[in-house]
Design a protein around this motif. Structure first.
Motif, PDB file in Angstrom:
ATOM      1  N   ILE A 136       0.839  -1.197   0.000  1.00 55.74           N
ATOM      2  CA  ILE A 136       0.000   0.000   0.000  1.00 55.74           C
ATOM      3  C   ILE A 136       0.872   1.245   0.000  1.00 55.74           C
ATOM      4  N   THR A 137       0.243   2.371  -0.275  1.00 61.12           N
ATOM      5  CA  THR A 137       0.960   3.650  -0.315  1.00 61.12           C
ATOM      6  C   THR A 137       0.277   4.629   0.632  1.00 61.12           C
ATOM      7  N   ILE A 138       0.962   5.739   0.863  1.00 60.58           N
ATOM      8  CA  ILE A 138       0.342   6.820   1.640  1.00 60.58           C
ATOM      9  C   ILE A 138      -0.920   7.283   0.906  1.00 60.58           C
ATOM     10  N   GLY A 139      -0.864   7.295  -0.426  1.00 57.45           N
ATOM     11  CA  GLY A 139      -2.033   7.663  -1.230  1.00 57.45           C
ATOM     12  C   GLY A 139      -3.206   6.737  -0.967  1.00 57.45           C
ATOM     13  N   ASP A 140      -2.938   5.444  -0.870  1.00 58.85           N
ATOM     14  CA  ASP A 140      -4.015   4.485  -0.579  1.00 58.85           C
ATOM     15  C   ASP A 140      -4.630   4.754   0.795  1.00 58.85           C
ATOM     16  N   MET A 141      -3.771   5.030   1.769  1.00 60.40           N
ATOM     17  CA  MET A 141      -4.285   5.318   3.125  1.00 60.40           C
ATOM     18  C   MET A 141      -5.246   6.504   3.071  1.00 60.40           C
ATOM     19  N   VAL A 142      -4.819   7.546   2.353  1.00 58.03           N
ATOM     20  CA  VAL A 142      -5.600   8.783   2.309  1.00 58.03           C
ATOM     21  C   VAL A 142      -6.893   8.577   1.506  1.00 58.03           C
ATOM     22  N   GLY A 162      -1.158  16.129  11.319  1.00 59.53           N
ATOM     23  CA  GLY A 162      -0.407  14.922  11.634  1.00 59.53           C
ATOM     24  C   GLY A 162       1.089  15.154  11.610  1.00 59.53           C
ATOM     25  N   GLY A 163       1.805  14.251  12.280  1.00 58.92           N
ATOM     26  CA  GLY A 163       3.263  14.333  12.321  1.00 58.92           C
ATOM     27  C   GLY A 163       3.889  13.071  11.769  1.00 58.92           C
ATOM     28  N   SER A 164       5.117  13.186  11.291  1.00 56.73           N
ATOM     29  CA  SER A 164       5.869  12.030  10.819  1.00 56.73           C
ATOM     30  C   SER A 164       5.132  11.374   9.648  1.00 56.73           C
ATOM     31  N   VAL A 165       4.863  10.070   9.714  1.00 60.95           N
ATOM     32  CA  VAL A 165       4.098   9.411   8.647  1.00 60.95           C
ATOM     33  C   VAL A 165       2.688  10.005   8.565  1.00 60.95           C
ATOM     34  N   GLY A 166       2.190  10.513   9.694  1.00 60.53           N
ATOM     35  CA  GLY A 166       0.917  11.229   9.685  1.00 60.53           C
ATOM     36  C   GLY A 166       1.019  12.527   8.895  1.00 60.53           C
ATOM     37  N   GLY A 167       2.148  13.176   8.964  1.00 60.79           N
ATOM     38  CA  GLY A 167       2.382  14.400   8.194  1.00 60.79           C
ATOM     39  C   GLY A 167       2.412  14.131   6.694  1.00 60.79           C
ATOM     40  N   MET A 168       2.937  12.974   6.324  1.00 56.51           N
ATOM     41  CA  MET A 168       2.916  12.603   4.897  1.00 56.51           C
ATOM     42  C   MET A 168       1.474  12.514   4.413  1.00 56.51           C
ATOM     43  N   GLN A 169       0.618  11.914   5.250  1.00 53.37           N
ATOM     44  CA  GLN A 169      -0.800  11.820   4.888  1.00 53.37           C
ATOM     45  C   GLN A 169      -1.430  13.206   4.789  1.00 53.37           C
ATOM     46  N   VAL A 170      -1.025  14.106   5.680  1.00 50.01           N
ATOM     47  CA  VAL A 170      -1.516  15.489   5.626  1.00 50.01           C
ATOM     48  C   VAL A 170      -1.211  16.097   4.253  1.00 50.01           C
ATOM     49  N   LEU A 171       0.047  15.961   3.811  1.00 51.50           N
ATOM     50  CA  LEU A 171       0.445  16.544   2.541  1.00 51.50           C
ATOM     51  C   LEU A 171      -0.316  15.887   1.385  1.00 51.50           C
ATOM     52  N   GLU A 172      -0.459  14.575   1.459  1.00 54.88           N
ATOM     53  CA  GLU A 172      -1.172  13.827   0.421  1.00 54.88           C
ATOM     54  C   GLU A 172      -2.634  14.285   0.328  1.00 54.88           C
ATOM     55  N   TRP A 173      -3.268  14.477   1.475  1.00 44.63           N
ATOM     56  CA  TRP A 173      -4.660  14.971   1.507  1.00 44.63           C
ATOM     57  C   TRP A 173      -4.786  16.295   0.752  1.00 44.63           C
ATOM     58  N   CYS A 174      -3.888  17.224   1.058  1.00 42.71           N
ATOM     59  CA  CYS A 174      -3.989  18.582   0.510  1.00 42.71           C
ATOM     60  C   CYS A 174      -3.789  18.597  -0.998  1.00 42.71           C
ATOM     61  N   VAL A 175      -2.912  17.728  -1.461  1.00 39.88           N
ATOM     62  CA  VAL A 175      -2.563  17.709  -2.880  1.00 39.88           C
ATOM     63  C   VAL A 175      -3.611  16.911  -3.666  1.00 39.88           C
ATOM     64  N   ARG A 176      -4.108  15.845  -3.048  1.00 36.75           N
ATOM     65  CA  ARG A 176      -5.035  14.943  -3.734  1.00 36.75           C
ATOM     66  C   ARG A 176      -6.470  15.466  -3.703  1.00 36.75           C
ATOM     67  N   TYR A 177      -6.828  16.097  -2.616  1.00 34.75           N
ATOM     68  CA  TYR A 177      -8.214  16.556  -2.450  1.00 34.75           C
ATOM     69  C   TYR A 177      -8.249  18.044  -2.122  1.00 34.75           C
ATOM     70  N   PRO A 178      -7.783  18.877  -3.037  1.00 32.83           N
ATOM     71  CA  PRO A 178      -7.644  20.311  -2.728  1.00 32.83           C
ATOM     72  C   PRO A 178      -8.964  20.973  -2.318  1.00 32.83           C
ATOM     73  N   PHE A 315       2.237  20.982  -5.718  1.00 29.83           N
ATOM     74  CA  PHE A 315       1.321  21.796  -4.900  1.00 29.83           C
ATOM     75  C   PHE A 315       0.462  22.737  -5.750  1.00 29.83           C
ATOM     76  N   SER A 316       0.515  22.603  -7.070  1.00 29.90           N
ATOM     77  CA  SER A 316      -0.071  23.633  -7.937  1.00 29.90           C
ATOM     78  C   SER A 316      -1.598  23.731  -7.813  1.00 29.90           C
ATOM     79  N   LYS A 317      -2.257  22.626  -7.465  1.00 24.50           N
ATOM     80  CA  LYS A 317      -3.731  22.703  -7.355  1.00 24.50           C
ATOM     81  C   LYS A 317      -4.184  22.848  -5.905  1.00 24.50           C
ATOM     82  N   CYS A 318      -3.205  22.886  -5.036  1.00 22.57           N
ATOM     83  CA  CYS A 318      -3.481  22.900  -3.608  1.00 22.57           C
ATOM     84  C   CYS A 318      -4.063  24.246  -3.179  1.00 22.57           C
ATOM     85  N   LEU A 319      -5.014  24.212  -2.236  1.00 24.84           N
ATOM     86  CA  LEU A 319      -5.672  25.445  -1.798  1.00 24.84           C
ATOM     87  C   LEU A 319      -5.557  25.671  -0.287  1.00 24.84           C
ATOM     88  N   ALA A 320      -5.101  24.657   0.432  1.00 26.32           N
ATOM     89  CA  ALA A 320      -5.113  24.716   1.893  1.00 26.32           C
ATOM     90  C   ALA A 320      -4.155  25.774   2.436  1.00 26.32           C
TER      91      ALA A 320
END
Lengths: 391, 391
Positions: A136-142, A162-178, A315-320
């Motif tokens: 699985i990937t961080i993308g799959d988790m998100v 989130g922090g650490s691996v949780g922070g990766m999910q934070v970034l993935e959320w913002c980029v994937r679901y702006p 980050f180009s489509k990111c709005l957060a």
């Protein structure tokens, strides 16, 4: 992250919380993973605290790190000896104030704390997946988390934190679901796992896979690869601390002795501490989940996934709005990695606050009580809460 | 230290060298260790290059690190594919010039490269010691070396030179035998092993001891605890590099692939590199020796042994001139640890030169070609050679 701190917590906590489960994806509509593999069903364990407001605009999704779980705050029962792992931050009047915000925390896909992972039953065989579980990937988790958030009827999250691996999910959320994230707090994390971080994870995985009880991942119902997992945890633990924190916490002090023993075994306090952490971890965590989640972290590379190799583009489509925090003594995800993401965000004219917190406790600092972080969190959430309010 | 660099060495090297053996201590006069245990006989493997001058005043003793051996420079035969481990530094016209100096390098006590260690035959049982070998200290290694140096008829060494665990031996020599050392070069080392360094060593040892083939140390003649030793080596290897050097050398590059495999295994180049280093190490090193030498390093604490807890006091009888060198990216023995020893030496009015060399290659930097180090070494040895010359 390391074993959550022991609380001697007399502050207010949220009322009793309950672990809940949400299951989706059937044989006919399986959950498609980034690898191309499919799984069904998918269950996510989650907990909530606070109250969702009428316009559903006060939801904060907290994303846990490697070995965390959905139990972020409060107690299950009044007799419970320990509150959730971030009880110092989440609760009435705390940094993430449950009098104001509706907090959701869900155990990540691949884990062993209630969500679907390698220890879950494979519907094809009727026995646990083991290493038949797909990578699985961080993308799959998100993506799985997004299905849960939809299910809860929340169109837009006020914040992902989130922090650490949780922070990766934070970034993935913002980029994937702006369009579905108003703001984000990324603590002690990175946009891509470094060679150093991959190296430590790989050696930890080798240690698990070298355990004779690992049996190629099909050890359920038999002896567990405990020693391999304990060593993996010890390796990880060292990377969560710092030279300075270990010097202050342990130095060269001996365990229960004044003279050297001239024997192998836990003689220095630091050795004894690591062995204790290793043993404790075996009791609560599944070795295969450790393999899958560390691999997902190693795969994490925001620029490759979302920017064709360019972090700025990703980050180009990111709005957060962002709050990015690093810690001076964190050598696993050093400050320069946070600066890289902040620079990329700013090049996209995003609203970013960045703070490097002076801390001697290494990567673990993000989980320890810190007035500065509490203050930053409170202020940031208040601001985004006001600015995101419907007019 | 990591696998010695691959040489594409066309420079001049010393003529063919030969591994020699010196044995001392019998049943009647065993070698007494700091633990109180006794061993006999004790063999030290050693090699020499250059020529001892008439007044025996040009001897330089080189002390190797954890996994090194006596083969410091030159080739055993003209067909030999690789020269000794420090051939870039030791040879005619090099930093340690064998046209001027008589170089001695001896394999440390406890190792497996010709000197007595846990793989040696225990005269009491007729089989290898295994973990019946007593624990040894850096002091024991140095005391054995002193007996060899006496045997070679050298009253006073012009210099003792070494890095890492070799540097610990350098410091021990100067403090223990002040009248027998004119000068010392301590590279990338420490006066006492930090909690961080102990932690990494302990996890590496745990990995060996968890290998089912370890058999409590009595595996000779049977399958070796190879996987445990390989993992121990991988852990060590990470500590010899640096975040920067790993980023430059490997980054997130994949091994023979352009896309992620979504499988466990050596996929990133850094993973493949570490596994290769682990496998190579098994072929040449004994797991028990790894246990004993890392433990000796962990025990090393100059202040405790020689200064009743005071580092300043531990140098009080010392007479040697010092060259101390640290490397900017060495996080195993960071520069502040070298500064501590330099401060303690200066408080004793010792003649000390200190240099922190800018280097991105981490702890390993001390073994890599470096003009600055060569220059410092040449100048330092020339000066002490002149100043130490008999009048």
């Amino acid at each position: 992250m390391s074993e959550y701190i022991d609380h001697d917590q007399h502050g207010t906590t949220v009322g009793p919380v309950e672990k809940q489960f949400f299951t989706f994806a059937g044989k006919e509509d399986p959950f498609l993973l980034e690898s191309g593999a499919e799984i069904h069903p998918v269950t996510l364990a989650y907990e909530t605290c606070g109250t969702l407001n009428a316009d559903r605009s006060n939801a904060v999704l907290i994303l846990h790190a490697l070995s965390g779980d959905s139990h972020v705050a409060g107690y299950y029962t009044p007799e419970d000896p320990k509150p959730g792992w971030w009880d110092i931050m989440v609760g009435p009047g705390k940094g993430i104030d449950t009098d104001k915000y509706f907090v959701i925390c869900t155990n990540i896909l691949g884990s062993c704390m209630g969500s679907t992972g390698p220890a879950s039953i494979n519907p094809e065989t009727g026995i646990p997946y083991g290493t038949d579980f797909p990578l699985i990937t961080i993308g799959d988790m998100v993506r799985a988390q997004k299905i849960l958030v939809d299910h809860l009827g929340i169109q837009k999250l006020l914040a992902v934190v989130g922090g650490s691996v949780g922070g990766m999910q934070v970034l993935e959320w913002c980029v994937r679901y702006p369009d579905h994230v108003a703001s984000a707090v990324a603590l002690a994390t990175t946009c891509r796992h470094s060679a150093l971080a991959i190296a430590f994870n790989e050696v930890a995985r080798q240690s698990i896979m070298a355990d004779p009880h690992w049996c190629n991942g099909h050890y359920y119902g038999k002896a567990k690869p405990g020693m391999g997992l304990a060593i993996a945890r010890m390796i990880g633990h060292i990377t969560y601390l710092s030279d300075e924190s270990m010097r202050l916490k342990f130095g060269r002090r001996l365990q229960n002795k004044s003279a050297l023993s001239f024997e192998f075994g836990a003689e220095f306090q630091v050795e004894s501490y690591l062995q204790y952490q290793g043993r404790k971890f075996i009791e609560r965590f599944d070795a295969n989940s450790f393999l899958y989640i560390t691999k997902a972290a190693d795969y994490f590379d925001l620029a490759r996934e979302h920017g064709k190799g360019s972090l700025v583009k990703s980050f180009s489509k990111c709005l957060a709005r962002f709050l990015v925090v690093s810690y001076t003594s964190d050598w696993l995800y050093p400050t320069y990695q946070s600066r890289e993401m902040v620079t990329a965000m700013k090049k996209n004219n995003l609203d970013v606050s960045f703070c490097e917190i002076e801390a001697q406790w290494g990567h673990d600092a993000f989980l320890l009580p810190n007035d500065k972080l509490n203050h930053l969190m409170t202020g940031f959430l208040r601001r985004v809460s006001h600015e995101s309010a419907p007019v």
